[in-house]
Design a protein around this motif. Sequence first.
Motif, PDB file in Angstrom:
ATOM      1  N   VAL A  98       0.465  -1.705   0.161  1.00  0.00           N
ATOM      2  CA  VAL A  98      -0.227   0.055   0.057  1.00  0.00           C
ATOM      3  C   VAL A  98       0.631   1.369   0.049  1.00  0.00           C
ATOM      4  CG1 VAL A  98      -1.860  -1.722   0.704  1.00  0.00           C
ATOM      5  CG2 VAL A  98      -0.555   0.047   2.703  1.00  0.00           C
ATOM      6  N   LYS A  99       0.246   1.971  -0.233  1.00  0.00           N
ATOM      7  CA  LYS A  99       0.750   3.705  -0.548  1.00  0.00           C
ATOM      8  C   LYS A  99       0.079   3.983   0.433  1.00  0.00           C
ATOM      9  CE  LYS A  99       1.549   5.695  -4.472  1.00  0.00           C
ATOM     10  NZ  LYS A  99       2.247   6.328  -5.826  1.00  0.00           N
ATOM     11  N   ARG A 100       0.437   6.086   1.455  1.00  0.00           N
ATOM     12  CA  ARG A 100      -0.177   6.303   1.649  1.00  0.00           C
ATOM     13  C   ARG A 100      -0.689   8.089   0.876  1.00  0.00           C
ATOM     14  NH1 ARG A 100       2.580   4.121   6.516  1.00  0.00           N
ATOM     15  NH2 ARG A 100       1.009   4.054   8.485  1.00  0.00           N
ATOM     16  N   LYS A 101      -1.251   7.882   1.274  1.00  0.00           N
ATOM     17  CA  LYS A 101      -1.585   9.890  -0.386  1.00  0.00           C
ATOM     18  C   LYS A 101      -2.256  10.746   1.382  1.00  0.00           C
ATOM     19  CE  LYS A 101      -2.379   7.243  -4.207  1.00  0.00           C
ATOM     20  NZ  LYS A 101      -3.243   6.982  -5.060  1.00  0.00           N
ATOM     21  N   VAL A 102      -1.906  11.988   0.996  1.00  0.00           N
ATOM     22  CA  VAL A 102      -2.416  12.754   1.392  1.00  0.00           C
ATOM     23  C   VAL A 102      -4.076  12.634   1.654  1.00  0.00           C
ATOM     24  CG1 VAL A 102      -2.449  15.231   1.678  1.00  0.00           C
ATOM     25  CG2 VAL A 102      -0.368  14.724   1.547  1.00  0.00           C
ATOM     26  N   LYS A 104       1.920  -4.548  -6.779  1.00  0.00           N
ATOM     27  CA  LYS A 104       2.086  -5.500  -5.152  1.00  0.00           C
ATOM     28  C   LYS A 104       0.568  -6.027  -5.229  1.00  0.00           C
ATOM     29  CE  LYS A 104       5.637  -6.819  -2.847  1.00  0.00           C
ATOM     30  NZ  LYS A 104       7.024  -6.966  -2.106  1.00  0.00           N
ATOM     31  N   LEU A 105       0.410  -5.773  -4.105  1.00  0.00           N
ATOM     32  CA  LEU A 105      -1.205  -5.675  -3.986  1.00  0.00           C
ATOM     33  C   LEU A 105      -2.573  -6.468  -4.213  1.00  0.00           C
ATOM     34  CD1 LEU A 105      -2.155  -5.829  -0.448  1.00  0.00           C
ATOM     35  CD2 LEU A 105      -3.529  -4.049  -1.704  1.00  0.00           C
ATOM     36  N   LEU A 153      -4.786   8.862   3.603  1.00  0.00           N
ATOM     37  CA  LEU A 153      -6.112   7.555   2.375  1.00  0.00           C
ATOM     38  C   LEU A 153      -4.539   7.015   2.358  1.00  0.00           C
ATOM     39  CD1 LEU A 153      -7.542   9.989  -0.060  1.00  0.00           C
ATOM     40  CD2 LEU A 153      -8.141   9.678   1.729  1.00  0.00           C
ATOM     41  N   VAL A 154      -4.988   6.182   1.997  1.00  0.00           N
ATOM     42  CA  VAL A 154      -4.169   4.415   1.774  1.00  0.00           C
ATOM     43  C   VAL A 154      -4.517   3.791   0.659  1.00  0.00           C
ATOM     44  CG1 VAL A 154      -3.211   2.451   3.015  1.00  0.00           C
ATOM     45  CG2 VAL A 154      -4.114   3.737   4.393  1.00  0.00           C
TER      46      VAL A 154
END
Length: 87
Positions: free
Chosen positions: A19-23, A38-39, A32-33
């Motif tokens: 996952v990647k965090r976003k503002v 890859k997931l 926001l995740v």
Amino acid sequence: MTSGAMTTLIDRMESKGLVKRKVNPDDRRAALVAPTPKLFRTLGKVYLGVAKQIDQSTAELSEFDRNVSIKTLHVVAKAYRDAAKKT
């Protein structure tokens, strides 16, 4: 889950590239995740199997009943999203 436990879970998933965090533009205190490719590669086989099972399980439904089921799932998903925004 507590907020601390959720943070730890997201930290671990992020460190593995899942996952990647976003503002969050609506709330700078929250993030926001977002899932990463890859997931989807990791879980793709599971989701593909679930999708096939759903197709098989709903094959006997009429198109009308399938559409009603899909609409119901959208309503339920929205209820979860709305409830999550209030917490």
